[in-house]
Design an enzyme around this catalytic site. Structure first.
Site, PDB file in Angstrom:
ATOM      1  N   GLU A   1       6.888   7.017  -3.290  1.00 24.61           N
ATOM      2  CA  GLU A   1       5.479   7.226  -3.646  1.00 24.61           C
ATOM      3  C   GLU A   1       5.078   8.692  -3.774  1.00 24.61           C
ATOM      4  O   GLU A   1       4.107   9.025  -4.456  1.00 24.61           O
ATOM      5  CB  GLU A   1       4.554   6.557  -2.615  1.00 24.61           C
ATOM      6  CG  GLU A   1       4.537   7.254  -1.255  1.00 24.61           C
ATOM      7  CD  GLU A   1       3.612   6.577  -0.238  1.00 24.61           C
ATOM      8  OE1 GLU A   1       3.665   5.342  -0.126  1.00 24.61           O
ATOM      9  OE2 GLU A   1       2.853   7.296   0.429  1.00 24.61           O
TER      10      GLU A   1
ATOM     11  N   HIS B   1      -1.571   3.992  -1.173  1.00 24.44           N
ATOM     12  CA  HIS B   1      -1.628   4.464   0.226  1.00 24.44           C
ATOM     13  C   HIS B   1      -3.080   4.742   0.632  1.00 24.44           C
ATOM     14  O   HIS B   1      -3.426   5.832   1.065  1.00 24.44           O
ATOM     15  CB  HIS B   1      -0.760   5.727   0.395  1.00 24.44           C
ATOM     16  CG  HIS B   1      -0.258   5.906   1.800  1.00 24.44           C
ATOM     17  ND1 HIS B   1       0.987   6.360   2.098  1.00 24.44           N
ATOM     18  CD2 HIS B   1      -0.864   5.695   2.998  1.00 24.44           C
ATOM     19  CE1 HIS B   1       1.143   6.433   3.410  1.00 24.44           C
ATOM     20  NE2 HIS B   1       0.021   6.028   3.980  1.00 24.44           N
TER      21      HIS B   1
ATOM     22  N   ASP C   1       0.842  -1.201   0.000  1.00 18.09           N
ATOM     23  CA  ASP C   1       0.000   0.000   0.000  1.00 18.09           C
ATOM     24  C   ASP C   1       0.874   1.248   0.000  1.00 18.09           C
ATOM     25  O   ASP C   1       0.363   2.361  -0.087  1.00 18.09           O
ATOM     26  CB  ASP C   1      -0.909   0.001   1.242  1.00 18.09           C
ATOM     27  CG  ASP C   1      -1.918   1.139   1.198  1.00 18.09           C
ATOM     28  OD1 ASP C   1      -2.576   1.296   0.150  1.00 18.09           O
ATOM     29  OD2 ASP C   1      -2.058   1.877   2.198  1.00 18.09           O
TER      30      ASP C   1
END
Ligand code: NAI
Length: 342
Positions: free
Chosen positions: A259, A291, A254
């Site tokens: 990111e 996320h 996740d």
């Protein structure tokens, strides 16, 4: 009325924050992430509200002090993106320590179930009227060993979920909970015995790349890795190597080390300029979500309520139970005497 400069704002943030605001604050929503280039947007505001991929380093903090802003309200639990040492004595930092450990733990189990039973692939197949089962075989989770790194709020809920599946739970945490319904072992032992490893510790200098070439080498062949905590807990190159060699049987992620440039944005019309991310996504045994583990109605309501309550307490001069500083864990934080870290 105090003004909040709210960075990295999405439609759903506005919806939930406006719902609980009750005209307490004037909220200026900015789509930009907070960083040295965008911090000046906060000019005229009294507080800043930031999220997981904002950059609240020393440069941004210096600028906030210059702008007369003395509080940053993180609308999340993690605060690895805040230079809390640089903030100390100048800018108070509050966060939302707990909003729904269930949201994150349930997402972690969702990733594991999808990965193990290849649900992402089955979904695509049946949409194309391909009803074959080749390549979709999984394993029973019942009776398998799960290794949980970090047994705080989320890790413990996740342990309960895994127990409900009949899994054997082993865990590592430098601060073990008393009378835990699972066995604590060293990280090495956890790597050695686990069929699945799930990360639930914060990102700190001790946990940076806690999953690396060495730890992966100690793991069982075909181990599944689940990470719903922070990307930099895993050395992505080591993960890639492990996936390519087959040592790692699959990864449910996740979060991803790099990111911040991509997550929460729509890149569907663009070239993804991160070869490692592109390679990971292309692997059939990797499931990557953006996320989103926190993203439930209950969690969003609690995040909005606690964030604004934190700010309300700050401006009213009340105690700040959700304040954090670099001294909190060393026992030299002044919160127990002053109700605030400084
Ligand atoms: P928590 O503070 O309740 O628990 C963290 C646990 O990690 C504590 O028991 C602590 O002792 C342990 N820990 C600290 N250093 C460690 C180390 N070196 N090795 C192993 N364990 C260590 O935090 P909570 O609420 O359980 O959240 C855990 C993490 O989950 C957060 O730090 C955050 O990074 C991540 N998170 C991710 C979300 C998402 O949407 N993907 C949402 C919320 C949190």
């Amino acid at each position: 009325m105090k003004t909040i400069a709210f960075y990295d704002a999405k439609r759903y943030d506005r919806e939930y924050f406006d719902k609980v605001n009750n005209n307490r604050f004037h909220i200026r929503y900015f789509e930009s992430k907070l960083n040295a280039d965008t911090v000046s947007l906060a000019k005229g505001a009294d507080a800043v509200c930031a999220f997981v991929n904002d950059d609240i380093g020393a440069e941004v903090l210096d600028k906030l002090v210059e702008l007369g802003i003395s509080i940053v309200a993180m609308r999340c639990a993690g605060y690895n993106n805040v230079d809390i040492k640089s903030a100390y004595g100048r800018v108070h930092v509050v966060h939302v320590p707990a909003y729904s450990p269930y949201a994150v733990a349930e997402h972690a189990m969702g990733l594991l179930l999808a990965l193990n039973r290849k649900l992402h692939r089955a979904y695509n197949r049946t949409r194309e009227h391909n009803f074959s089962l080749d390549g979709l075989m999984g394993m029973d989770l019942h009776g398998k060993t799960i290794g949980i790194i970090g047994t705080g709020r989320i890790g413990r809920v996740f342990a309960d979920i895994c127990k409900g599946f009949g899994m054997r739970v082993v865990a590592y945490d430098p601060f073990p909970v008393a009378n835990a319904p699972f066995e604590y072992v060293s990280v090495d032992e956890l790597c050695r015995v686990s069929d699945v490893i799930s990360l639930h510790c914060p990102l700190t200098k001790d946990t940076y790349h806690i999953i690396n070439e060495d730890s992966i080498a100690k793991m069982k062949d075909g181990v599944y890795l689940i990470n719903t905590s922070r990307g930099s807990l895993i050395d992505s190159q080591a993960l890639m190597n492990g996936l390519k060699s087959g040592k790692i049987g699959g990864a449910g992620l996740d979060v991803y080390e790099e990111e911040s440039d991509f997550f929460y944005e729509d890149y569907s019309n663009k070239i993804l300029r991160d070869d490692r991310l592109a390679a990971l996504i292309s692997m059939p045994n990797v499931i990557l979500t953006s996320h989103q583990a926190f993203f439930t109605q209950e969690a969003m309501s609690a995040i909005a309520a606690t964030t604004l309550d934190n700010l309300w307490a700050y401006f009213k001069g009340g105690p700040l139970p959700n304040e954090i500083c670099y001294r909190c864990s060393s026992g030299t934080c002044k919160k127990s005497e002053n109700s605030r870290c400084f």
